[in-house]
Every structure is written in C-alpha cells, then in structure tokens.
Design a protein around this motif. Structure first.
Motif, mmCIF file in Angstrom:
data_model
loop_
_atom_site.group_PDB
_atom_site.id
_atom_site.type_symbol
_atom_site.label_atom_id
_atom_site.label_comp_id
_atom_site.label_asym_id
_atom_site.label_seq_id
_atom_site.Cartn_x
_atom_site.Cartn_y
_atom_site.Cartn_z
ATOM 1 N N UNK A 99 31.933 37.591 46.651
ATOM 2 C CA UNK A 99 31.667 36.900 47.922
ATOM 3 C C UNK A 99 32.916 36.146 48.363
ATOM 4 N N UNK A 100 33.544 36.619 49.434
ATOM 5 C CA UNK A 100 34.723 35.942 49.990
ATOM 6 C C UNK A 100 34.269 34.801 50.902
ATOM 7 N N UNK A 101 34.861 33.635 50.697
ATOM 8 C CA UNK A 101 34.623 32.482 51.567
ATOM 9 C C UNK A 101 35.914 32.205 52.324
ATOM 10 N N UNK A 102 35.885 32.366 53.644
ATOM 11 C CA UNK A 102 37.117 32.343 54.430
ATOM 12 C C UNK A 102 36.931 31.528 55.701
ATOM 13 N N UNK A 103 37.772 30.512 55.868
ATOM 14 C CA UNK A 103 37.697 29.659 57.049
ATOM 15 C C UNK A 103 38.769 29.987 58.078
ATOM 16 N N UNK A 104 39.871 30.618 57.645
ATOM 17 C CA UNK A 104 41.021 30.793 58.530
ATOM 18 C C UNK A 104 41.451 32.260 58.567
ATOM 19 N N UNK A 105 41.679 32.754 59.770
ATOM 20 C CA UNK A 105 41.984 34.181 59.947
ATOM 21 C C UNK A 105 43.200 34.672 59.167
ATOM 22 N N UNK A 106 44.301 33.908 59.024
ATOM 23 C CA UNK A 106 45.432 34.433 58.262
ATOM 24 C C UNK A 106 45.082 34.828 56.826
ATOM 25 N N UNK A 107 44.018 34.238 56.266
ATOM 26 C CA UNK A 107 43.606 34.619 54.911
ATOM 27 C C UNK A 107 42.984 36.003 54.863
ATOM 28 N N UNK A 108 42.691 36.603 56.042
ATOM 29 C CA UNK A 108 42.213 37.991 56.060
ATOM 30 C C UNK A 108 43.200 38.916 55.345
ATOM 31 N N UNK A 109 44.495 38.591 55.451
ATOM 32 C CA UNK A 109 45.514 39.466 54.852
ATOM 33 C C UNK A 109 45.390 39.534 53.333
ATOM 34 N N UNK A 110 44.779 38.522 52.733
ATOM 35 C CA UNK A 110 44.695 38.481 51.268
ATOM 36 C C UNK A 110 43.476 39.229 50.733
ATOM 37 N N UNK A 111 42.539 39.590 51.619
ATOM 38 C CA UNK A 111 41.326 40.261 51.145
ATOM 39 C C UNK A 111 41.628 41.637 50.564
ATOM 40 N N UNK A 112 42.328 42.544 51.273
ATOM 41 C CA UNK A 112 42.635 43.842 50.644
ATOM 42 C C UNK A 112 43.527 43.708 49.427
ATOM 43 N N UNK A 113 44.433 42.712 49.417
ATOM 44 C CA UNK A 113 45.284 42.491 48.252
ATOM 45 C C UNK A 113 44.444 42.153 47.029
ATOM 46 N N UNK A 114 43.471 41.246 47.203
ATOM 47 C CA UNK A 114 42.662 40.832 46.061
ATOM 48 C C UNK A 114 41.716 41.933 45.608
ATOM 49 N N UNK A 115 41.192 42.716 46.548
ATOM 50 C CA UNK A 115 40.360 43.853 46.148
ATOM 51 C C UNK A 115 41.180 44.862 45.346
ATOM 52 N N UNK A 116 42.400 45.096 45.813
ATOM 53 C CA UNK A 116 43.271 46.036 45.087
ATOM 54 C C UNK A 116 43.591 45.521 43.684
ATOM 55 N N UNK A 117 43.880 44.227 43.576
ATOM 56 C CA UNK A 117 44.147 43.639 42.259
ATOM 57 C C UNK A 117 42.925 43.727 41.343
ATOM 58 N N UNK A 118 41.742 43.605 41.956
ATOM 59 C CA UNK A 118 40.505 43.653 41.175
ATOM 60 C C UNK A 118 40.085 45.073 40.821
ATOM 61 N N UNK A 119 40.814 46.067 41.352
ATOM 62 C CA UNK A 119 40.496 47.479 41.134
ATOM 63 C C UNK A 119 39.135 47.847 41.726
ATOM 64 N N UNK A 120 38.861 47.251 42.874
ATOM 65 C CA UNK A 120 37.675 47.582 43.664
ATOM 66 C C UNK A 120 38.167 48.348 44.893
ATOM 67 N N UNK A 121 37.593 49.509 45.215
ATOM 68 C CA UNK A 121 38.066 50.250 46.394
ATOM 69 C C UNK A 121 38.121 49.352 47.623
ATOM 70 N N UNK A 122 39.252 49.384 48.323
ATOM 71 C CA UNK A 122 39.430 48.482 49.466
ATOM 72 C C UNK A 122 38.532 48.885 50.634
ATOM 73 N N UNK A 123 38.486 50.147 51.069
ATOM 74 C CA UNK A 123 37.552 50.512 52.150
ATOM 75 C C UNK A 123 36.116 50.502 51.620
#
Length: 564
Positions: free
Chosen positions: A101-125
C-alpha cells in the motif's frame, strides 16, 4: 541478504518509541506493507502516513509493516548485492506480502513508485501481475487529486480519507471472493471510494484528445471520494516518535481537516470536503498523552489558525509547561492568546502567506485580504519582538503583470521598514525571508483550466525579484525550483499516457530525455489553457463538483483582461 542494509533498518527501528506497542505484537492472516515512496525521515514526519499505519496495524487479522525509499547509498547496496526491497520491521522482502500500500501526498513521489516496485521484484505494470504477486494499492492526497499518470502501475486506488476507507478495504480483503484477483478487484470497485484503473479505460480521438472513459459493469463513473465525520474519530496524532525526522522533538496532533477559505488556486479548500474541526476535549486528551513523551506539541492542519479554539488550545499547552508550534498562520486570524503562547514557546520566526503580490491578484485568487490587514498582522508580530518573518508569495498567477510584482516589492519594503524600526529600538536585527513559489494549476480547483506560465517567463520574473531584493538589506529571497514545479504541474495535469515517461524517469532519465523517448509534448500538458468543454484526465474520480469549480473560475475571470 546484505548485513549492511539489515543493520541500518534495525537501527532505525531501535531509535523509535511506539506509543501503542500492541501494534507491533499483532499477528495476522493478511500481511500488508505500507510504503512511503520517499525517505524514512520524510515519511515519519507525515502525520497522514502514521495515521494510516495505525489504522492498518490495529485492524484485526492484519499484520502491517512499513517500507521506505532507500537513500542513494542503500540503493546502490541493494543493487550491488541483488537484495530485494525489505520491510522495516522484519526485513522481509516486499514481494512476500499479500498487499503493498503506497501512501503518497505529493506528485513528485510518483516517480519513486515504479523504482520501488522494480526493487521489490514486483512487476511494474499492473497488467503483468498474477495471483502470486502482491495486490498493489495506493492512497493519499495526491491520488484523490489525479492518479492517472501512475494508474497503470496500480491495482487499486483509495479515493478519500483513511478513517473511512481502511475498514472497508480490510473487510473486502478479508472476505472470500469468487473469481480470484479479478473478483476481488470488482468487489472493491463496487464500493464507494475505490478506483480500479484496469476497469476504466480512457478513450482518445485521432488528435490525441481525451474523449472519456469506458467503465466495466459495476464500476461507477465517476468514483466518489470518501469523507469521514472527523468528530467521530480520535484526532490523528503521532503514533511513533523518533529523532530521525524533521519534527523529531515534537508530538504532532491534527486540529482540523480541510480549509474553509476556498482560495481559487489551492486544492485544500476543495478536495477534503467540508472544513472539519476536532472537539477541544479530544485534542487536550491527545496533548496530555503526547506530553508524556515530548515537551513540544506541533499543531497540524491546512488551516490551523482557523481552528475555533486555537488560542485556548495553545494556552493549554503552555500552561502545561510545554511549547507549541504551528505551521503558516492565516493573516486575518492571528489570535492574541495563540501569539502569546508562541512567544512563550520561543518562536523567533513566524510564517505568513499573503500569496498574491498585489491587491488585484489577492482578489483574483479570493484570498480576502487587503494590505492594511497584512501590515496590521506584521505589527502584531513585531510588537512581540518576533522580527523574523517568512512571507509566502506566488508568481505566475493568471493575468499577472510586472505591475503586480512591483506592488509585491512595495509591500515587502513596507514590512521591512516596520521590522527595522523595531530592531533599532531593541538593538536586535530581524530578517524577512521572501519565499516565492510558481503557480501550479491543480486539479479540483477553479484554476484547473489555467496553464502554468512558461519557464522562460518565470525565470525573467525571478531575475527581476533577485535584482530588487539585492537592494533590500535584511531581506532574503528563496525561490522554489522552477523545473521541479514544472514537473509537479506535469504530473498534476497528466493522463495515463505519462506512465512510460514516469517509468523512464524512475530508471534515471531526465524529463527532457524521457519525454523525447515517449513522444510526450510536456508543454501541451503543463502550459495549455484547457477548454471549458474538454474532458479532464482526473474526471474519472469525483473529488469535487466540476460545475461549482467552473462558476468560481468564471467569477475570477469575469471582466479580467487575459494575458496574451
């Protein structure tokens, strides 16, 4: 798994004081990792993040842990060692949880969502995930403004506030669902406040204009945000204390939610529904608990000084032998008891937000302030020997001209003279920080149809201000990054076609390079004035009333000569 990463996570955990220790001792049939797509220090300074963690961790049959964006050093270590992204509490791979569950208040943090999914080895799409992958959920203020630029990465988006949505989310997750993952998503989509992007497909015409959304059966359009009756819930307050945050010396408590003002550029007055205030007795009970652990209380809210008992509450804290801190104050709501409490708490700097540099612009944005009120507020502070003032202004507002900037500078000069006069009398120098932010057109505001002023024009205005301020001793200019503001505007106004750009930037590309790779005209998103009849990318969710916003826009622009 690398010892270095585990050691740092354990050190962060050991430095925390959990005010509800039973949250950490719970087991659960369902495992959820609450993820903040920014640093630990930023996340644990967020009262919203802590509140959502508490709501999940205290839910029956839920085991909730946390994870954060690794810093640069840790990111390199994760990649060097091949370690998947780990949770804080048990250092468990995120891919092993049932839900992320991502908790996000600010749009620039959107850029970190695919990065963290990739690091977690969870398919990004989201489309590439199977039943063996965690369900990827997202919530927070950024998502009930505009989730579309990252919608392709998410299975479920929570549109609204945690107190209302988390019990419903947990209930659905814990209930047996026919049809596996797809059945669960359909069940969530049928409930108020849950947006399942895969069930809503955007349509575009041959010119690339958005023409609407096709929704699956049972998926309402638009998705209406959930808004709780705040008085029925205990105040949001610090649950975990640590020195490793910006507010490490404070106990934070939320006094109110939303804003009663409705300034036309600001989403806070529109996305949170009605202005809601906590009962005084609820807040004093929370303060009493917090003062067992900290000697300073931070009062949180979009409109703290509009809280009906603000002076009484501040006095209560000081009478307890503690200090009180507040965020930016409303100029026409400077309560004497509140100011006395702030002075006794040792405040040397107070922030005020005129926002519009000229009276014309303050009227345009419906700030409902005149120059006399601004100067009187400064006099109230200066008379208490608060000689350091931080003044927030916006440049690039619709219809702004150099004459408006000249009036801004005259106002700052008048405030400076008042500070200097008092400083000469008590032989202590004060400072004015002129904090300037560019106007960013935000969804669900009356100015959502306006474009952001082009960067070249904003840069000229900043240089004009820099030149003028250099001739004003004891005045310091601080300007928010124009390029970061441009990116924020892009992500605020974007649609799903930005998903490739977000993924490319998450992988390290610059905005310019990512836009070229993806064939995205960023100027068309950021600076374009949107026609009245256009379908807005964020119209798939019903956070605020479009007709009300349009009427406010027309009132603002009625009789105003627009810039060419």
């Amino acid at each position: 798994m690398t010892w270095k990463i585990r050691q740092k996570l354990r050190a962060l955990l050991e430095a925390e004081t959990c005010l509800r220790p039973d949250m950490r001792s719970r087991g659960g049939q369902l495992t959820v990792c609450l993820v903040y797509p920014n640093s630990y220090q930023t996340a644990m300074s967020s009262l919203g993040f802590q509140t959502v963690f508490g709501l999940l961790a205290e839910s029956a049959d839920i085991l909730c842990e946390r994870a954060f964006l690794p810093d640069r050093e840790d990111l390199e270590e994760y990649r060097r060692s091949g370690t998947p992204l780990l949770s804080l509490e048990s250092q468990r791979p995120l891919a092993d949880f049932d839900a992320i569950a991502f908790s996000t208040s600010f749009e620039p943090d959107y850029l970190h969502i695919p990065l963290m999914l990739e690091l977690a080895r969870i398919p990004v799409p989201a489309a590439e995930r199977t039943g063996g992958d965690p369900l990827v959920i997202a919530g927070g203020a950024a998502f009930f403004i505009n989730p579309e630029p990252v919608a392709d990465f998410l299975d479920v988006v929570c549109i609204g506030e945690g107190e209302e949505l988390i019990p419903a989310l947990v209930s659905c997750l814990m209930s047996p669902q026919q049809g596996g993952r797809g059945g669960l998503l359909s069940a969530l989509a049928a409930r108020p406040g849950f947006y399942v992007p895969s069930l809503y497909l955007p349509r575009y015409d041959t010119d690339g204009r958005l023409t609407g959304f096709d929704s699956a059966p049972g998926a309402p359009l638009p998705v209406v945000r959930a808004c709780p009756v705040l008085e029925q819930h205990q105040p949001a307050a610090s649950l975990i204390l640590t020195d490793n945050t910006e507010f490490g010396d404070m106990f934070l408590v939320e006094v109110s939610r939303g804003c009663p003002r409705g300034c036309r550029f600001c989403s806070a007055g529109f996305i949170y529904g009605p202005f809601r205030q906590q009962p005084f007795e609820h807040l004093t009970a929370a303060v009493d608990e917090g003062l067992r652990h900290r000697s300073k209380v931070g009062l949180v809210g979009a409109a703290v000084s509009d809280y009906r008992d603000i002076g009484r509450l501040c006095s209560y804290i000081v009478e307890k032998g503690a200090k009180v801190s507040v965020s930016s104050l409303r100029i026409d709501r400077l309560d004497s008891a509140m100011l006395d409490a702030l002075t006794q708490s040792g405040h040397k700097t107070i922030s005020l937000a005129p926002e519009g540099g000229s009276q014309r612009l303050r009227d345009l944005i419906r700030k409902n302030l005149n120059e006399r009120q601004i100067l009187d507020a400064c006099d109230m502070l200066i008379s208490r020997d608060i000689l350091n003032l931080k003044l927030y202004f916006i440049i690039g507002l619709p219809t702004e001209t150099e004459a408006d900037l000249d009036e801004l500078l005259r106002l700052v000069a008048a405030i400076r003279e008042r500070v200097l006069e008092r400083a000469r009398a008590n032989k202590r120098i004060g400072e004015i920080i002129l904090s300037v932010n560019p106007f960013i057109p935000k969804p669900f505001t009356p100015f959502q149809w306006c474009g952001m002023e082009p960067l070249a024009s904003l840069e000229r205005k900043v240089k004009l201000l820099e030149t003028a301020v250099r001739a004003m001793p004891n005045v310091r200019l601080k300007v928010e990054s124009l390029r970061e503001s441009y990116l924020q505007a892009l992500l605020s106004r974007g649609d799903r076609r930005l998903s490739g750009l977000v993924a490319a930037m998450a992988a390290g590309s610059s905005l310019k390079k990512a836009a070229k790779q993806c064939g995205i005209d960023t100027e068309g998103y950021v600076c374009r004035e949107i026609p009245e009849d256009a379908i807005l990318p964020w119209s798939v969710i019903g956070t605020a009333d479009r007709e009300q916003l349009r009427k406010e826009y027309e009132r603002a622009m009625g009789g105003v000569e627009r810039k060419s």
